[in-house]
Enzyme design. Structure first.
Site, short mmCIF file in Angstrom:
data_model
loop_
_atom_site.label_atom_id
_atom_site.label_comp_id
_atom_site.label_asym_id
_atom_site.label_seq_id
_atom_site.Cartn_x
_atom_site.Cartn_y
_atom_site.Cartn_z
N ARG A 74 5.24 -12.95 9.80
CA ARG A 74 5.89 -11.69 9.46
C ARG A 74 7.25 -11.61 10.14
O ARG A 74 7.52 -12.31 11.10
CB ARG A 74 5.07 -10.44 9.80
CG ARG A 74 4.15 -10.47 10.93
CD ARG A 74 3.33 -9.20 11.14
NE ARG A 74 3.85 -7.94 10.67
CZ ARG A 74 3.24 -7.19 9.76
NH1 ARG A 74 2.13 -7.61 9.19
NH2 ARG A 74 3.73 -6.04 9.43
N LYS B 271 4.70 0.54 9.08
CA LYS B 271 4.73 1.86 8.45
C LYS B 271 4.05 2.90 9.33
O LYS B 271 4.50 4.04 9.43
CB LYS B 271 4.04 1.82 7.09
CG LYS B 271 4.92 1.26 6.00
CD LYS B 271 4.17 1.22 4.69
CE LYS B 271 3.14 0.11 4.68
NZ LYS B 271 2.49 -0.11 3.40
N GLU C 77 0.87 -1.17 0.00
CA GLU C 77 0.00 0.00 0.00
C GLU C 77 0.91 1.23 0.00
O GLU C 77 1.81 1.31 0.85
CB GLU C 77 -0.86 -0.02 1.27
CG GLU C 77 -1.87 1.08 1.27
CD GLU C 77 -2.74 1.12 2.54
OE1 GLU C 77 -2.63 0.19 3.37
OE2 GLU C 77 -3.49 2.09 2.66
P1 ATP Z 1 2.80 -2.12 7.62
O1 ATP Z 1 2.19 -2.56 8.91
O2 ATP Z 1 4.23 -1.81 7.74
O3 ATP Z 1 2.01 -1.04 6.93
P2 ATP Z 1 1.52 -3.81 5.82
O4 ATP Z 1 1.43 -5.28 5.79
O5 ATP Z 1 0.29 -3.06 6.11
O6 ATP Z 1 2.71 -3.42 6.74
P3 ATP Z 1 1.65 -3.48 3.00
O7 ATP Z 1 2.13 -2.33 2.20
O8 ATP Z 1 0.21 -3.78 2.95
O9 ATP Z 1 2.11 -3.24 4.48
O10 ATP Z 1 2.52 -4.77 2.71
C1 ATP Z 1 2.88 -5.27 1.45
C2 ATP Z 1 3.27 -6.71 1.61
O11 ATP Z 1 4.36 -6.83 2.51
C3 ATP Z 1 2.15 -7.53 2.19
O12 ATP Z 1 1.99 -8.68 1.39
C4 ATP Z 1 2.59 -7.86 3.58
O13 ATP Z 1 2.13 -9.11 3.97
C5 ATP Z 1 4.11 -7.82 3.46
N1 ATP Z 1 4.71 -7.44 4.76
C6 ATP Z 1 4.53 -6.30 5.43
N2 ATP Z 1 5.18 -6.32 6.61
C7 ATP Z 1 5.82 -7.51 6.67
C8 ATP Z 1 6.66 -8.14 7.64
N3 ATP Z 1 6.98 -7.54 8.78
N4 ATP Z 1 7.13 -9.38 7.37
C9 ATP Z 1 6.81 -9.99 6.21
N5 ATP Z 1 6.02 -9.46 5.26
C10 ATP Z 1 5.52 -8.23 5.48
MG MG Z 2 -1.40 -2.76 4.88
#
Ligand code: ATP
Ligand code: MG
Length: 555
Positions: free
Chosen positions: A259, A269, A33
């Site tokens: 994760r 983020k 995102e």
């Molecule tokens: P954040 O909490 O940092 O915003 P998010 O999962 O909401 O993380 P996205 O931009 O939606 O962020 O993530 C893109 C991809 O990265 C998703 O498929 C998510 O599962 C993966 N991802 C995000 N954080 C992790 C993590 N700590 N370990 C492994 N994969 C991750």
């Molecule tokens: Mg997200």
């Protein structure tokens, strides 16, 4: 063929699928995102998604999940593309956006309404929340649940046309208000948001919810393995429901993995954004953050991050990885590739009383102890030098083999010196050492068989270059900052120390290395972002935290 246990469980599943059907394709996606910069957790997901596809001649999409215009921004889109490229991955022509499918999502929603599987709910958000029930109590049907398909179609079209204000109503899937899985209790599919979208401007005022948009984007793109983190396990039945009820041509398969959590750091983020907004760090590329851009600026090579992702593997077990694992990957990757140099971080002046004023010798110094091919350089040596203040102790314990009053030490690539006199300022602080050198002990000449236990680094005071060096340490003083309320109180006050270091004169040369090891001090790199010439410490030579960290994690 037996399963290859050296592979992670996802690769084993894929191997098995290919074994059963050799025409099986591997199509994955990395779906960030664009509401922040990427971090190390994303790197894990990037390596997995691009990695498994590349291994099977498959395809990986970089898809921006831009369904929430209030949080998203073009700056983040650009930074994400830059970071994925820097890590060494190439999406080719497969760059997509959830917003590319806004019209298809809308038509899919219409088809659900026509099948009597979705309805417009005008209850207030509070009413909806209460009627969803709890984990132990089933939900109750909304009074709007029995609306006719005709009426729903009419209102939903008017929602799209902008007739209603934000929050007035939502489109919900009609599934099961008594499902033990809360995600299936008539989840929202569309909400009203009168907001400029970074790509579609004001074309839309209704936006699809994540679960709906994500499942359908995967289906439209022909994703075969939709790899996501464990918290989406409970969303899988909903994912499958959308794919089935919309009757897409292709049915992707969702597989969850754990994760990445890294001790002493944040991989969220939202939380990173908080730190930036509060001014705790300088920005998304602050070298103390494990954002991709922060680690890049810090001087971590992309190869070290890839190595790290390989080393931690992919499992379904939640755990916290020690920072030392990442730092060791950085050391390993820099060790063979970076040339050695000398630099004194906290200088203490040494005057050699028996060395002629004005005399300069050029001594040979190796650029790399293991790779003679990297050559030698000349280091000027003269009467006034700098050594590391910590290499001198006035009241030294017996086993202190560096410099002490009356003691001797070898200056690397140069001579053995003896400390004859200690000069202090009015506060009693040591400001200079008067030493004498032993002319017969010049390195490499073999003239004298005098031996001393310690060797220290130095630079010529007359030739050295005064430079700003930033010494980074962990940003947090606690291993799990993600779980505290007062995040500012958990900041390590010594996470950044800026010193005026004295670096050897070769740094003035045009072709001076940008990433190098300062002997005994760690790996350093030129900071590309600052206006004046300054250097970042990438990583120390040894993991001084290992012990503390183990204790903290075990306590
Ligand atoms: P954040 O909490 O940092 O915003 P998010 O999962 O909401 O993380 P996205 O931009 O939606 O962020 O993530 C893109 C991809 O990265 C998703 O498929 C998510 O599962 C993966 N991802 C995000 N954080 C992790 C993590 N700590 N370990 C492994 N994969 C991750
Ligand atoms: Mg997200």
């Amino acid at each position: 063929m037996s399963e290859d246990l050296s592979k992670d469980f996802i690769r084993q599943i894929i191997d098995q699928d290919i074994l059963e059907d050799s025409s099986c394709q591997v199509v994955t996606r990395f779906p960030p995102e664009p509401n922040g910069f990427l971090h190390l957790g994303h790197a894990k997901s990037i390596c997995l998604n691009f990695g498994v596809a590349a291994e099977k001649n498959g395809i990986t999409f970089l898809r921006f999940d831009d369904t929430n215009p209030t949080k998203e921004n073009e700056i983040f889109v650009e930074s994400i593309k830059k970071d994925v490229t820097w890590l060494g991955f190439d999406w080719g022509k497969k760059l997509t956006h959830a917003s590319d499918y806004f019209e298809q999502f809308y038509l899919a929603a219409i088809s659900l309404i026509e099948k009597n599987l979705a309805y417009v709910d005008e209850s207030t958000p509070e009413e909806i929340k209460i009627s969803r029930g709890t984990l132990t109590k089933p939900g109750i049907d909304s009074p709007f649940r029995s609306r006719s398909a005709q009426e729903n179609l009419d209102i939903f079209k008017r929602m799209r046309n902008g007739e209603f204000s934000d929050g007035k109503m939502i489109l919900r899937a009609k599934i099961d208000m008594a499902s033990p899985n809360m995600n299936l209790r008539d989840p929202a599919i569309y909400r009203i948001r009168h907001y400029q979208h970074q790509r579609t401007a004001d074309k839309w005022c209704i936006y699809p919810m994540y679960d709906f948009a994500h499942a359908l984007s995967d289906a439209f793109e022909g994703i075969t393995y939709s790899l996501c983190t464990l918290e989406f396990e409970d969303h899988r039945p909903l994912y499958n429901w959308f794919v089935k009820q919309v009757e897409t041509q292709h049915c992707p398969r969702q597989i969850e993995f754990s994760r990445l959590n890294l001790a002493y750091s944040l991989t969220s983020k939202r939380k990173l954004n908080d730190l930036i907004e509060k001014g705790v760090v300088d920005g998304w590329d602050d070298p103390r953050l494990v954002t991709i851009s922060g680690m890049k600026r810090r001087g971590y090579p992309a190869s070290a991050i890839l190595d790290f992702c390989k080393r931690i593997g992919v499992t379904k077990k939640d755990n916290i990885i020690e920072m030392g694992v990442l730092e060791n990957c950085v050391r390993k990757n820099l060790g063979d590739t970076s040339e050695r140099r000398m630099g004194v971080l906290k200088p203490l002046k040494v005057t050699l009383s028996n060395y002629d004023e004005g005399q300069v010798e050029y001594l040979d110094a190796q650029n790399h102890p293991n790779f003679p091919d990297l050559g030698i350089r000349k280091m000027p040596f003269c009467r006034e030098l700098y050594i590391e203040s910590s290499d001198f102790l006035e009241d030294a314990p017996r086993k202190f083999f560096r410099l002490k009053p009356g003691g001797e030490v070898r200056l690397r690539y140069a001579y053995i010196i003896r400390c004859d006199e200690v000069i202090k300022n009015s506060n009693g602080e040591v400001i200079e050492l008067i030493c004498s050198y032993d002319v017969d002990t010049k390195s490499g000449t073999g003239k004298s068989d005098k031996k001393v236990k310690g060797t220290i680094h130095w630079v010529s005071a007359q030739h050295s270059i005064t430079s700003e060096v930033r010494l980074y340490d962990r940003l947090f003083k606690i291993p799990d900052p993600a779980n505290v309320d007062d995040i500012e109180a958990s900041i390590n006050p010594h996470s950044l120390e800026i010193v005026e270091a004295e670096l050897e004169s070769s740094f003035a040369e045009e072709n001076a290395p940008k990433v190098f090891q300062l002997e005994r001090n760690g790996y350093f790199c030129l900071d590309n972002m600052s206006e004046k010439k300054s250097f970042n410490r990438v990583v120390t030579l040894r993991d001084s935290w290992a012990k503390i960290e183990k204790q903290a994690l075990n306590s």
